[in-house]
Design an enzyme around this catalytic site. Structure first.
Site, PDB file in Angstrom:
ATOM      1  N   VAL A  54       0.840  -1.200   0.000  1.00 10.72           N
ATOM      2  CA  VAL A  54       0.000   0.000   0.000  1.00 10.72           C
ATOM      3  C   VAL A  54       0.878   1.255   0.000  1.00 10.72           C
ATOM      4  CG1 VAL A  54      -1.824   1.272   1.219  1.00 10.72           C
ATOM      5  CG2 VAL A  54      -1.883  -1.233   1.136  1.00 10.72           C
ATOM      6  N   CYS A  55       1.387   1.613   1.147  1.00  9.12           N
ATOM      7  CA  CYS A  55       2.109   2.890   1.283  1.00  9.12           C
ATOM      8  C   CYS A  55       3.326   2.977   0.373  1.00  9.12           C
ATOM      9  CB  CYS A  55       2.516   3.092   2.739  1.00  9.12           C
ATOM     10  SG  CYS A  55       1.126   2.948   3.887  1.00  9.12           S
ATOM     11  N   VAL A  56       4.052   1.864   0.234  1.00  9.15           N
ATOM     12  CA  VAL A  56       5.236   1.859  -0.625  1.00  9.15           C
ATOM     13  C   VAL A  56       4.845   1.774  -2.091  1.00  9.15           C
ATOM     14  CG1 VAL A  56       7.361   0.647  -1.206  1.00  9.15           C
ATOM     15  CG2 VAL A  56       6.664   0.841   1.178  1.00  9.15           C
TER      16      VAL A  56
END
Length: 205
Positions: free
Chosen positions: A117-119
């Site tokens: 997700v964030c990466v």
């Protein structure tokens, strides 16, 4: 077209996305706690050793996601930290994008929680924006090995280069002779096995 685009310490910036204590405790399952912390700390020390501009970001820090790992805050006190009020993809936050643009670097070294997700969202967005993107797998964590592998494959298919902190450091440094003692200390600090080798070598001399 070159198939091997090397990291250049004069053209690289580090993005550390959501290395928050709550997220790490809740979602990082593909690494042991000590191993993961060591990998993240290595990225902090790499940023400092090579004097790379660094951008930090957190998501809903005042909630259960929690604050940044203390090692990051303590050792990168001057790095801009973008506290996102709600955007899951940090690239959707204009202040984050501006902080990245302000580095004036075209190579982005990214790590974070969670990998899929964030990466992945930031890495893919940066690729679309024309950056060269390098993701540090060992300093990015997820809740399942397969999920992490699938996310890394997704990013690789889009042109992201996946690396370890050691390969990042080595590619930036290029040649041991640039600073044998300094680079050796950096590696030893986060590679206990190599520290043992150096200790053994020094004992013989």
């Amino acid at each position: 077209m070159d198939l091997y685009n090397r990291l250049d310490k004069n053209n690289a910036a580090v993005l550390m996305v959501d290395h928050q204590t709550g997220l790490i405790s809740g979602f990082v399952r593909d690494f042991g706690v000590d191993e993961y912390q060591q990998n993240v700390e290595a990225m902090v020390d790499i940023a400092n050793y090579f004097k790379l501009p660094t951008v930090l970001s957190t998501s809903m820090e005042s909630g259960p996601n929690g604050p940044l790992m203390s090692y990051i805050s303590e050792n990168l006190p001057n790095a801009p930290k973008i506290e996102r009020p709600g955007e899951i993809n940090a690239w959707d936050n204009p202040d984050f994008v501006k902080a990245v643009e302000d580095t004036q670097k075209k190579q982005l070294i990214i790590s974070g929680v969670v990998t899929d997700v964030c990466v992945a969202f930031v890495a893919l967005s940066a690729i679309n924006a024309g950056y060269e993107v390098f993701v540090v797998a060992g300093a990015s964590g997820s809740y399942e090995d397969k999920i992490a592998r699938d996310a890394l494959n997704r990013m690789t298919s889009a042109g992201v280069q996946v690396m370890s902190w050691f390969s990042v450091a080595s590619e930036l440094h290029r040649d041991w002779r640039n600073d044998v003692e300094g680079f050796g200390q950096l590696v030893q600090s986060h590679f206990p096995a190599y520290k043992n080798v150096v200790t053994s070598f020094n004992a013989k001399n």
